[in-house]
Design an enzyme around this catalytic site. Structure first.
Site, PDB file in Angstrom:
ATOM      1  N   SER A 161       0.838  -1.189   0.000  1.00  0.00           N
ATOM      2  CA  SER A 161       0.000   0.000   0.000  1.00  0.00           C
ATOM      3  C   SER A 161       0.873   1.238   0.000  1.00  0.00           C
ATOM      4  O   SER A 161       1.794   1.352   0.799  1.00  0.00           O
ATOM      5  CB  SER A 161      -0.915   0.030   1.231  1.00  0.00           C
ATOM      6  OG  SER A 161      -1.606   1.252   1.312  1.00  0.00           O
ATOM      7  N   ARG A 406      -0.654  -4.476  -6.760  1.00  0.00           N
ATOM      8  CA  ARG A 406      -1.855  -5.038  -6.132  1.00  0.00           C
ATOM      9  C   ARG A 406      -3.076  -4.329  -6.677  1.00  0.00           C
ATOM     10  O   ARG A 406      -3.033  -3.134  -6.981  1.00  0.00           O
ATOM     11  CB  ARG A 406      -1.792  -4.859  -4.614  1.00  0.00           C
ATOM     12  CG  ARG A 406      -2.892  -5.597  -3.820  1.00  0.00           C
ATOM     13  CD  ARG A 406      -2.693  -7.083  -3.910  1.00  0.00           C
ATOM     14  NE  ARG A 406      -3.595  -7.812  -3.006  1.00  0.00           N
ATOM     15  CZ  ARG A 406      -4.765  -8.339  -3.360  1.00  0.00           C
ATOM     16  NH1 ARG A 406      -5.222  -8.184  -4.595  1.00  0.00           N
ATOM     17  NH2 ARG A 406      -5.491  -9.005  -2.492  1.00  0.00           N
ATOM     18  N   THR A 442      -7.516   1.609   4.608  1.00  0.00           N
ATOM     19  CA  THR A 442      -7.026   0.870   5.768  1.00  0.00           C
ATOM     20  C   THR A 442      -7.892   1.126   6.995  1.00  0.00           C
ATOM     21  O   THR A 442      -8.258   0.203   7.727  1.00  0.00           O
ATOM     22  CB  THR A 442      -5.569   1.249   6.068  1.00  0.00           C
ATOM     23  OG1 THR A 442      -4.765   0.972   4.914  1.00  0.00           O
ATOM     24  CG2 THR A 442      -5.031   0.435   7.240  1.00  0.00           C
ATOM     25  N   CYS A 593      -0.832  -7.622 -16.972  1.00  0.00           N
ATOM     26  CA  CYS A 593      -0.104  -8.249 -15.867  1.00  0.00           C
ATOM     27  C   CYS A 593       1.206  -7.511 -15.626  1.00  0.00           C
ATOM     28  O   CYS A 593       2.013  -7.360 -16.543  1.00  0.00           O
ATOM     29  CB  CYS A 593       0.183  -9.715 -16.170  1.00  0.00           C
ATOM     30  SG  CYS A 593       1.248 -10.502 -14.938  1.00  0.00           S
ATOM     31  N   CYS A 617       4.219 -14.592 -10.330  1.00  0.00           N
ATOM     32  CA  CYS A 617       2.992 -13.938  -9.878  1.00  0.00           C
ATOM     33  C   CYS A 617       3.189 -13.114  -8.614  1.00  0.00           C
ATOM     34  O   CYS A 617       3.745 -13.582  -7.619  1.00  0.00           O
ATOM     35  CB  CYS A 617       1.918 -14.998  -9.640  1.00  0.00           C
ATOM     36  SG  CYS A 617       0.323 -14.314  -9.173  1.00  0.00           S
ATOM     37  N   CYS A 620      -1.436 -10.026  -7.541  1.00  0.00           N
ATOM     38  CA  CYS A 620      -2.162  -8.759  -7.657  1.00  0.00           C
ATOM     39  C   CYS A 620      -3.615  -8.969  -8.042  1.00  0.00           C
ATOM     40  O   CYS A 620      -4.451  -8.107  -7.806  1.00  0.00           O
ATOM     41  CB  CYS A 620      -1.467  -7.833  -8.650  1.00  0.00           C
ATOM     42  SG  CYS A 620      -1.720  -8.238 -10.390  1.00  0.00           S
ATOM     43  N   CYS A 623      -5.318 -10.311 -13.443  1.00  0.00           N
ATOM     44  CA  CYS A 623      -5.744 -11.250 -14.484  1.00  0.00           C
ATOM     45  C   CYS A 623      -7.134 -11.807 -14.200  1.00  0.00           C
ATOM     46  O   CYS A 623      -7.948 -11.994 -15.103  1.00  0.00           O
ATOM     47  CB  CYS A 623      -4.727 -12.380 -14.626  1.00  0.00           C
ATOM     48  SG  CYS A 623      -4.424 -13.309 -13.101  1.00  0.00           S
TER      49      CYS A 623
END
Length: 648
Positions: A161, A406, A442, A593, A617, A620, A623
């Site tokens: 984040s 992300r 958050t 991606c 990977c 995130c 996809c």
């Protein structure tokens, strides 16, 4: 057969090098060992030597061992200090953790442990729920067992984040956080908002109001929260990926199961094979984060969106780097957000740049996944953005420390599902509580976890039901905040300039009290146009100074997966990439991606075929969201795999 060992002890925590706070790295871990089933002797269950260097269990997430100067073994998945418990019985003590063996079940081929509450995900929402539950236990003199399961190798490893933190929920949860050395030390010192053209930065009125907020590393914050949870008696199991929801005969959720470890790509069992574990709970809380795989299945199974008359969720992809810049350019607490270049007028997105401590900055780029042009590449847009004159001058002379990506929920108020299902509830970003105009989620995620914890406690102790969570949520400041912000994101369906105008009207004139609630456009995957209707985008080659190729960035994410395991990215129809995605959409998965998981490679006949590099990977979930035909299903890989964020 597999045996489960519960580990318990209290001791000192380890201090992480170059860290501004102390945190325990010895989170409670479920240790699985191969042993002979017939024996009933407790000592026969132990497969661990009294010598710490021989105490490492053959677990597929236990890799890349190094021996530090202090003589203890450090594991890349979970730091541990083992010692024999003087009480015997084959149990071990782990410094900094408190665990209790709840129960065993040998009726199935999986070991089973029972808890009052099982929480999936050790992020802000999951840990807030666990802490609040234990606080209520202390207040009421009640003993409820609570465990948290986390797929990352340690708490915080998968937390990404670019965070300007609003402490409102933390003030309620842990009012003494300042005295207890929470890693929240850099107050916002300035707040700027720019509209970018190719060569200019035009200052706009800043709508964010970050007074009283802090620039933090969310990864470090959840590590600290993990410590606080453990101190209250919460059992935390990092390095285990939850792959299955358990149901009873009445279709009620009764817990979860972790996936099997040590399975080869071809499905055969390796020497390290270990069966998954069942963790059964009277209440199960899902706190998986954005686009949680189990949460999505639960929402579909129980029609939770329809029950709340919610619209579909909308998403964005956030890509982030942490840089160390020249000291003379560093301004602790400075916050900058931008809109505009390099994105076109029809694509929603922008950047953030936050000055942390120690000459570090977090810089990132967010692209809404309802973009139309299949040739758009969010990663390349970010690399291009760093060459803007106003940004380039700050980064020159600096170096990149970390990289990550992300997805985040942008649907807001309109897209919140009914969060309660038989046997549990969905909390945090799994349900989608991000405040888009604030670019913060958050504090709302934490509050949702706290409210769910209070409903859970009442359900278990007072005999009420979990529906009180929904009622409490609707009567909370979370609901009020998201309602007031509900029209900002859908306003940009009409383009950047109309979106800015409508947002200004909402913010400065109507103040969130508009009589209308705007609807979102098409789901993100449906928004993608066919390639023949769009223009190709030519991106400059990376210069290796400000911009970088994907393999270089991927290395900085510390991403690691066991190579010989079944792919966790599934194609529902293996023919769609070559028959639909490539000819109609020019193979968009090779661009959306941010980790080059998807590549079209020519076969021996020269025909392009989709190759999936699952080991790249970043988890995130882009996809799973953006594929035009929803043909890609993201599932959890072996526990302990994935990115390894530390200051993100």
């Amino acid at each position: 057969m597999l045996r489960l060992l519960s580990i318990s002890s209290k001791s000192s925590s380890l201090r992480k090098p170059n860290s501004s706070f102390s945190y325990t790295s010895s989170y409670l871990h479920t240790h699985l060992c191969n042993s002979a089933r017939p024996t009933s002797s407790p000592q026969s269950t132990s497969c661990i030597s009294t010598n710490p260097s021989e105490s490492l269990i053959n677990h597929s997430s236990f890799a890349n061992l190094t021996r530090p100067p202090n003589g203890y073994w450090l594991n890349c998945a979970n730091l541990r200090i083992f010692e024999r418990n003087g009480g015997g019985g084959g149990f071990l003590s782990v410094h900094g953790s408190v665990g209790r063996l709840r129960s065993f079940s040998s009726e199935s081929d999986r070991e089973s442990m029972e808890y009052d509450v099982v929480i999936v995900g050790a992020g802000p929402a999951g840990l807030s729920a666990a802490i609040r539950l234990k606080q209520m236990c202390s207040e009421k003199g009640v003993d409820l067992s609570v465990c948290v399961v986390e797929k990352g190798p340690e708490v915080g490893a998968h937390i990404l984040s670019g965070n300007v933190f609003e402490p409102r929920a933390l003030d309620e949860l842990l009012p003494q956080w300042k005295q207890e050395e929470a890693p929240i030390n850099v107050p916002v010192s300035s707040d700027k908002f720019w509209y970018l053209t190719k060569n200019r930065a035009i200052s706009l009125p800043c709508p964010f109001n970050n007074k009283g907020n802090y620039v933090i590393s969310l990864s470090q914050l959840v590590r600290w929260m993990g410590m606080k949870a453990e101190e209250l008696g919460v059992e935390i199991y990092p390095g285990f990926a939850v792959s299955e929801i358990l149901y009873d005969a009445n279709n009620k959720v009764i817990g979860i199961a972790t996936n099997d470890m040590g399975v080869a790509k071809d499905g055969s069992k390796k020497e390290t094979f270990q069966r998954g574990v069942e963790l059964k709970g009277k209440i199960t809380l899902l706190a998986e984060g954005c686009r949680g795989s189990l949460s999505e299945k639960i929402m579909k199974k129980y029609n939770l969106r329809e029950k709340a008359h919610a619209q579909h969720q909308t998403y964005a992809l956030g890509i982030k780097e942490v840089w160390e810049i020249e000291k003379g350019k560093h301004n602790p607490g400075a916050v900058l957000h931008t809109l505009g270049w390099p994105l076109d007028q029809k694509t929603y997105g922008g950047s953030f740049l936050y000055h942390l401590s120690d000459s570090q900055i977090a810089i990132g780029f967010v692209v809404a996944l309802n973009y139309h042009n299949p040739f758009l590449n969010p990663y390349e847009e970010f690399q291009k953005f760093k060459h803007h004159p106003a940004i380039k001058s700050l980064l020159e002379g600096g170096s990149v420390l970390q990289y990550g990506a992300r997805t985040l929920n942008e649907g807001g108020y309109q897209s919140i599902p009914y969060p309660v299902f038989p046997g549990g509830a969905i909390i945090g970003c799994s349900a989608g509580f991000l405040n888009v105009p604030k670019i913060k989620g958050t504090h709302t995620a934490m509050k949702s976890g706290m409210l769910a914890a209070e409903a859970t406690f009442d359900a278990l102790h007072e005999g009420s039901n979990m529906e009180t969570y929904w009622d409490a949520l609707q009567n909370s400041w979370v609901w009020e905040e998201l309602y007031r912000a509900r029209n900002y994101r859908p306003a940009f369906e009409y383009g950047l300039i109309p979106g800015l105008a409508m947002s200004a009207l909402e913010h400065y004139i109507l103040r969130g009290k508009s009589p209308l609630t705007l609807k979102h456009g098409k789901p993100d995957h449906e928004a993608t146009k066919v390639a023949s209707l769009c223009s190709q985008i030519q991106y400059p080659k990376p210069d290796g100074v400000l911009s970088f190729d994907v393999p270089t960035s991927l290395h900085r994410s510390n991403t690691n997966h066991e190579h010989d395991q079944p792919a966790h990215l599934h194609l529902r129809n293996s023919k769609i990439p070559e028959l639909v995605n490539l000819p109609d959409y020019a193979g968009p998965e090779s661009r959306y991606c941010p980790a080059r998981v998807y590549e079209y490679i020519p076969d021996e006949m020269g025909q392009l075929k989709l190759q999936i590099n699952a080991q790249n990977c970043l988890h995130c979930k882009a996809c799973d969201i953006k594929d035009p035909k929803q043909n890609i299903e993201w599932t959890v890989p072996e526990g302990g795999g994935g990115p390894g964020y530390s200051v993100m």
